[in-house]
Design an enzyme around this catalytic site. Structure first.
Site, PDB file in Angstrom:
ATOM      1  N   GLY A  15       0.821  -1.199   0.000  1.00 15.98           N
ATOM      2  CA  GLY A  15       0.000   0.000   0.000  1.00 15.98           C
ATOM      3  C   GLY A  15       0.858   1.252   0.000  1.00 15.98           C
ATOM      4  O   GLY A  15       2.051   1.219   0.326  1.00 15.98           O
ATOM      5  N   ALA A  16       0.247   2.349  -0.384  1.00 13.49           N
ATOM      6  CA  ALA A  16       0.950   3.629  -0.421  1.00 13.49           C
ATOM      7  C   ALA A  16       0.015   4.720   0.074  1.00 13.49           C
ATOM      8  O   ALA A  16      -1.168   4.751  -0.288  1.00 13.49           O
ATOM      9  CB  ALA A  16       1.443   3.951  -1.829  1.00 13.49           C
ATOM     10  N   GLY A  17       0.526   5.595   0.917  1.00 11.95           N
ATOM     11  CA  GLY A  17      -0.254   6.704   1.444  1.00 11.95           C
ATOM     12  C   GLY A  17       0.465   8.014   1.238  1.00 11.95           C
ATOM     13  O   GLY A  17       1.466   8.102   0.508  1.00 11.95           O
TER      14      GLY A  17
ATOM     15  N   THR B 135       5.153   4.428   2.082  1.00 12.03           N
ATOM     16  CA  THR B 135       4.852   3.281   1.240  1.00 12.03           C
ATOM     17  C   THR B 135       5.188   2.027   2.019  1.00 12.03           C
ATOM     18  O   THR B 135       6.184   1.993   2.750  1.00 12.03           O
ATOM     19  CB  THR B 135       5.690   3.337  -0.054  1.00 12.03           C
ATOM     20  OG1 THR B 135       5.416   4.553  -0.745  1.00 12.03           O
ATOM     21  CG2 THR B 135       5.362   2.168  -0.956  1.00 12.03           C
ATOM     22  N   VAL B 136       4.350   1.000   1.882  1.00  7.62           N
ATOM     23  CA  VAL B 136       4.547  -0.230   2.640  1.00  7.62           C
ATOM     24  C   VAL B 136       4.759  -1.385   1.665  1.00  7.62           C
ATOM     25  O   VAL B 136       3.968  -1.590   0.738  1.00  7.62           O
ATOM     26  CB  VAL B 136       3.346  -0.532   3.556  1.00  7.62           C
ATOM     27  CG1 VAL B 136       3.627  -1.769   4.399  1.00  7.62           C
ATOM     28  CG2 VAL B 136       3.060   0.661   4.475  1.00  7.62           C
TER      29      VAL B 136
ATOM     30  N   LYS C  63       7.728  -0.322   6.159  1.00  2.00           N
ATOM     31  CA  LYS C  63       7.137   0.988   5.939  1.00  2.00           C
ATOM     32  C   LYS C  63       8.255   1.986   5.685  1.00  2.00           C
ATOM     33  O   LYS C  63       9.134   2.178   6.533  1.00  2.00           O
ATOM     34  CB  LYS C  63       6.313   1.396   7.172  1.00  2.00           C
ATOM     35  CG  LYS C  63       5.523   2.674   7.020  1.00  2.00           C
ATOM     36  CD  LYS C  63       4.634   2.881   8.244  1.00  2.00           C
ATOM     37  CE  LYS C  63       3.760   4.109   8.092  1.00  2.00           C
ATOM     38  NZ  LYS C  63       2.854   4.273   9.260  1.00  2.00           N
TER      39      LYS C  63
ATOM     40  N   ASP D 184      -6.414   8.932  14.938  1.00  2.00           N
ATOM     41  CA  ASP D 184      -6.771   8.640  13.542  1.00  2.00           C
ATOM     42  C   ASP D 184      -7.288   7.214  13.419  1.00  2.00           C
ATOM     43  O   ASP D 184      -6.767   6.413  12.640  1.00  2.00           O
ATOM     44  CB  ASP D 184      -5.556   8.856  12.629  1.00  2.00           C
ATOM     45  CG  ASP D 184      -5.953   8.933  11.154  1.00  2.00           C
ATOM     46  OD1 ASP D 184      -7.086   9.373  10.869  1.00  2.00           O
ATOM     47  OD2 ASP D 184      -5.135   8.561  10.300  1.00  2.00           O
TER      48      ASP D 184
END
Length: 475
Positions: free
Chosen positions: A17-19, A23-24, A39, A133
């Site tokens: 995944g990427a935020g 990025t993971v 991460k 969060d």
């Protein structure tokens, strides 16, 4: 985005995944002989000292807390370009966001899951940390010898309470963050997380009557059928606009939730204990199909970029429905499997796959040694499950497409009709772990989708696979 081949000593397998900030990657750890999540701080933030420090704070905080309800940190490091990275335990069961995308959970399972999430947040609160969060994407699932764990993740926005009131940057996700998080001068404390827990509860169990904090007082939200009436009052108080009107922390929220739904939770726990027997696991499920609280799971040593995780479902020695003699037929609800000579069957349900009645859908693990198959690549065996809920959301082809093995060589997908079912079969030859993994799916109308994940005996071929498929029946 160019995928790295290695990060430190870890061999990168695929993107998880990427935020906005990181990025993971899924990677293989040769020292632990297992997969980890790495991460990495996003390149566009690598020179922002404030963001860099927040990134490292998360790793330090998780390392310090080191709790089984939080994502664990194995190590930290730095790329040649100076970007920091953290090596985390891989949450092989995916996120709550992934599961909700497949459809709502049964009410009882959703309440139990919310209880588990609150327990994880309570760990943070006991250590003087507020998360700020809490979203479905930050709730993860990981299999292990003690059962599938619900993990609280992504503490990049977390802050020690001693410094929380000095935070001036807006932090949180709209729809889940408390109203005071929009005020740079407000004190953000554990009650902000209580609001987040309430919003997660509304996402799991219903809809809030007014978005963006416009609800006033303690108006009770409307929840879907099957939710205990008192739960609405708990979520209403948790999502009150004024922090003073909420529960003081996650432990108080959890206590109120358990008081409102405790009888139902106790009945569910009693059913689980009765089906498993004392000290024994009760349910099984492949990766991505696990539910919030199966009592025990075992992890399959996997091949390829996507590990295939199966829990060996157990039964007590006296459970005739769960443990079958050599050459017999294994049963789980309407699902039966004719066993190859020398094989046995364990199981009572598919972890995380719930039917319309709120009960686990049927599944079995079949093998010469079901207890060892999940952990020993040398032991052949298979997971066999039947899911009506999966059949409503996807096709056999689509279901198999969700289970790639990127490091393995795939044979051409074939189709075969066995036992009155049209099967789609995908086989993979893998360089590590289990040399061969076979994935098969088919429809057993109107009962649902049949799924078989098989590691055949050495030297066997398609004839063995087809014979096993031919023995899978729905009564």
């Amino acid at each position: 985005m160019t995928a790295p081949t290695r990060i430190g000593v870890y061999r990168v397998e695929r993107l998880l995944g990427a935020g906005s900030f990181a990025t993971v990657w899924l990677a293989y750890d040769p020292a632990l002989d297992g997969r980890v999540a790495i991460k990495v701080l996003a390149e566009n933030w690598s020179h922002d000292l404030r963001v860099r420090e927040r990134f490292l704070d998360e790793a330090r905080l998780l390392r310090r807390l080191d709790h089984d309800r939080l994502v664990r940190v194995h190590a930290v490091g730095e790329l040649p370009d100076g970007r920091p990275y953290a090596v985390l335990a891989w949450a092989d069961g995916g996120s709550l966001r992934d599961r909700l995308a497949r459809g709502p959970l049964p009410a009882a399972a959703a309440v139990a899951l919310l209880d588990e999430i609150a327990a994880g947040v309570a760990v943070l609160h006991r250590h003087g940390v507020v998360h700020r969060d809490l979203t479905p994407g930050n709730i993860l699932f990981r299999s292990g010898p003690g059962g599938e764990r619900v993990l609280v993740a992504d503490l990049g926005l977390a802050k020690a309470l001693a410094a929380a009131s000095g935070l001036t940057a807006r932090a949180g996700t709209p729809g889940y963050m408390a109203p005071e998080q929009d005020d740079p001068f407000a004190v953000v404390d554990t009650r902000a997380d209580v609001f987040g827990l309430g919003r997660l509860g509304l996402r799991l169990l219903g809809e809030a009557p007014a978005p963006n904090g416009r609800r006033t007082g303690r108006q009770q939200p409307r929840l879907r059928a099957g939710v205990p009436p008192g739960v609405a009052a708990v979520l209403g108080r948790a999502t009150a606009v004024r922090p003073a009107d909420r529960y003081p922390d996650a432990e108080a929220f959890r206590a109120a939730l358990r008081a409102a739904a405790g009888a139902r939770l106790r009945r569910a726990e009693a059913r689980t204990a009765a089906s498993a027997g004392p000290g024994e696991p009760a349910h099984a499920g492949p990766l991505g199909g696990a539910g919030p609280r199966p009592p025990r799971r075992r992890r399959l040593a996997a091949s390829g970029a996507v590990a295939v995780v199966v829990v060996a479902l157990g039964a007590t020695a006296g459970d005739a429905a769960g443990r079958t003699p050599t050459g017999a037929v294994g049963r789980s609800g309407p699902l039966t499997v004719a066993l190859p000579v020398g094989w046995r069957a364990d199981g009572t349900g598919w972890a995380g796959q719930y039917g319309d009645d709120g009960e686990l859908e049927p599944a079995l693990v079949v093998s010469p040694d079901p207890g060892r198959w999940a952990a020993d690549p040398a032991v052949p065996g298979a997971f066999v499950g039947l899911s009506a809920s999966t059949a409503r959301r996807t096709t056999p082809e689509g279901f198999l497409a969700e289970r790639p093995h990127a490091d393995c060589a795939a044979a051409p997908v074939r189709r075969t009709r066995q036992g009155g079912v049209d099967w789609v079969v995908a086989a993979f030859a893998c360089p590590d772990g289990r040399p061969v993994i076979v994935e098969a799916a088919g429809r057993a109308a109107p009962a649902g989708l049949l799924y078989v994940q098989l590691t055949p005996p050495p030297g066997s071929g398609e004839d063995f696979v087809d014979a096993l498929l031919a023995g899978v029946r729905v009564r």
